[in-house]
Design an enzyme around this catalytic site. Sequence first.
Site: not given
Length: 188
Positions: A113-114
């Site tokens: 994800c991030h």
Amino acid sequence: MSEHSIAGKKVAFLLTDGVEQVELTSPWQAVKVAGGEPVLVAPASGRLQGYNGTDKGDTFNVDLTLAEANASDFDALVLPGGVVNADHLRADKAAQAFTRSFFEQHKPVASICHGPWLLIDVGVIRGRNVTSYHTLQTDLKNAGANWSDEEVVVDQGLVTSRHPGDLEAFNGKLVEEISEGRHAGQTV
């Protein structure tokens, strides 16, 4: 769950407040099921706040602070996502140094994800094949990465995925890469 055993392998999970909870708990469980020992590493001691999107989730006990942790004591590193978590870690010099050590030691690193934001600031992303949450693609491309929109991308010990919907594939490749051990191409 996995045909790969990682018995006796210690896996650092680096995170702070604002972690996307399922991106911690799902890979953590996958590591345990495969026989590994997950360890929660964070900038400070105490408990960390997990999130389910923008809603507060559970809290998690820190096992080791970054000041206490040494990459040499671990076989792999997992970087869960969550916007707030990833944004704080990418600016943390101790988190950068800890993460960089895994690449210097050619050990598997998995980021979802991030989470790959930290890899930009560590300086280990140029020329690597990766994926991430779609909003990071410009940042990763600008840092020299080859970004693609796939559920999981593996590049010589570096495992990346886009979001919680990719966790099954992410967890499978995470455990596989840990079972394979060091990768000569996993370097800075």
